[in-house]
Scaffold this motif. Structure first.
Motif, PDB file in Angstrom:
ATOM      1  N   UNK A  33       0.840  -1.187   0.000  1.00 51.76           N
ATOM      2  CA  UNK A  33       0.000   0.000   0.000  1.00 51.76           C
ATOM      3  C   UNK A  33       0.884   1.248   0.000  1.00 51.76           C
ATOM      4  N   UNK A  35       0.631   5.435   0.898  1.00 49.82           N
ATOM      5  CA  UNK A  35      -0.134   6.508   1.510  1.00 49.82           C
ATOM      6  C   UNK A  35       0.680   7.801   1.457  1.00 49.82           C
ATOM      7  N   UNK A  45      -4.901   7.483   1.477  1.00 44.79           N
ATOM      8  CA  UNK A  45      -4.621   6.300   0.673  1.00 44.79           C
ATOM      9  C   UNK A  45      -4.340   6.719  -0.767  1.00 44.79           C
ATOM     10  N   UNK A  48      -2.932   0.459  -4.034  1.00 49.17           N
ATOM     11  CA  UNK A  48      -2.374  -0.756  -3.491  1.00 49.17           C
ATOM     12  C   UNK A  48      -2.309  -1.872  -4.517  1.00 49.17           C
ATOM     13  N   UNK A  56      -6.298  -1.181  -6.652  1.00 49.86           N
ATOM     14  CA  UNK A  56      -7.096   0.015  -6.423  1.00 49.86           C
ATOM     15  C   UNK A  56      -6.163   1.218  -6.427  1.00 49.86           C
ATOM     16  N   UNK A  97      -2.438 -10.334   4.877  1.00 45.82           N
ATOM     17  CA  UNK A  97      -3.850 -10.624   4.669  1.00 45.82           C
ATOM     18  C   UNK A  97      -4.710  -9.379   4.605  1.00 45.82           C
ATOM     19  N   UNK A  98      -4.107  -8.232   4.390  1.00 44.04           N
ATOM     20  CA  UNK A  98      -4.765  -6.919   4.323  1.00 44.04           C
ATOM     21  C   UNK A  98      -5.310  -6.446   5.665  1.00 44.04           C
ATOM     22  N   UNK A  99      -5.371  -7.320   6.642  1.00 47.64           N
ATOM     23  CA  UNK A  99      -5.928  -6.883   7.909  1.00 47.64           C
ATOM     24  C   UNK A  99      -4.909  -6.118   8.740  1.00 47.64           C
ATOM     25  N   UNK A 100      -3.719  -6.578   8.796  1.00 50.55           N
ATOM     26  CA  UNK A 100      -2.675  -5.925   9.582  1.00 50.55           C
ATOM     27  C   UNK A 100      -1.617  -5.388   8.631  1.00 50.55           C
ATOM     28  N   UNK A 101      -1.521  -4.093   8.597  1.00 48.56           N
ATOM     29  CA  UNK A 101      -0.548  -3.464   7.727  1.00 48.56           C
ATOM     30  C   UNK A 101       0.678  -3.056   8.532  1.00 48.56           C
ATOM     31  N   UNK A 103       3.908  -0.679   8.384  1.00 47.02           N
ATOM     32  CA  UNK A 103       4.367   0.516   7.692  1.00 47.02           C
ATOM     33  C   UNK A 103       5.884   0.645   7.733  1.00 47.02           C
ATOM     34  N   UNK A 104       6.405   1.227   6.677  1.00 48.60           N
ATOM     35  CA  UNK A 104       7.793   1.643   6.672  1.00 48.60           C
ATOM     36  C   UNK A 104       7.930   2.991   7.352  1.00 48.60           C
TER      37      UNK A 104
END
Lengths: 112, 111
Positions: A33, A35, A45, A48, A56, A97-101, A103-104
């Motif tokens: 993703x 952002x 957003x 992704x 999207x 699983x898209x649920x827990x992202x 981040x860098x």
């Protein structure tokens, strides 16, 4: 595990120049993703990918912004003809699983 | 259109107090609500999350209270410490979509 890696951490460009931001997701994660974070707009957003395919991009500005994921180990966000209003922290995140992202640390882009 | 809203924008509490951060959403199809903690110069990090089938989730000193009918939730930080000073983001998603983030609450814990 190094986490999500973003390079460079800081980038300064002149108005009208091109900026390419790099993201290396966590190994094994299938979704990436992008952002944009500013004080005024918060976390926006952009786009992704899942399994390298664009899913999207509804948050991407229609002009000058593009994102690619040529392989599972990195994604790029390219901004052509940068403008001062593009100044922001650009964050990349990956997830299994898209649920827990995860981040860098972000790339802080400053357009003079 | 802001689908996830947070309040207050900033919050100051004394060390040892419970900080309460609020979040509301519009889309009743959202079923997963993570909270992220962000320190200056870093990306957001997942703190705790709840699914819509639950009304409470605890993890250490962090508790989420969820009200599906009212479409709101809150994050309670018990016994706040100066190290908890950060910006907290509420997010929401449902299957098939990406997460929507709120605008964040900047928490300051004063010793």
């Amino acid at each position: 595990n190094a986490g999500v890696i973003q390079t460079p951490r800081h980038k300064v460009t002149g108005k009208g120049q091109e900026a390419t931001l790099w993201c290396e997701p966590i190994s094994g994660h299938s979704a990436v993703f992008w952002y944009r974070q500013t004080i005024v707009q918060g976390l926006e957003f952009l786009t992704y990918f899942r399994n390298q395919a664009p899913i999207d991009d509804s948050g991407m500005p229609k002009e000058r912004f593009s994102a690619q994921m040529p392989n599972q180990s990195h994604s790029t966000l390219k901004i052509q003809s940068t403008q001062p209003q593009d100044s922001a922290v650009y964050l990349c995140a990956s997830s299994f699983d898209r649920a827990e992202q995860y981040f860098g640390p972000g790339t802080r882009l400053t357009v003079l | 259109q802001q689908q996830v809203r947070q309040s207050p924008q900033s919050l100051t509490v004394w060390e040892g107090e419970t900080a309460i951060l609020n979040c509301s959403y519009e889309n009743s199809a959202f079923d997963y609500f993570p909270w992220y903690q962000q320190f200056p110069g870093e990306g957001p990090a997942l703190l705790i999350a709840i699914r819509s089938v639950s009304d409470k989730k605890e993890d250490g000193g962090f508790t989420i209270f969820f009200n599906k009918r009212e479409k709101n939730l809150s994050l309670h930080i018990k016994d706040s410490q100066p190290g908890d000073s950060a910006t907290y983001f509420c997010a929401a998603r449902n299957s098939g979509t990406y997460q929507r983030f709120g605008t964040g609450t900047k928490l300051q814990v004063v010793p």
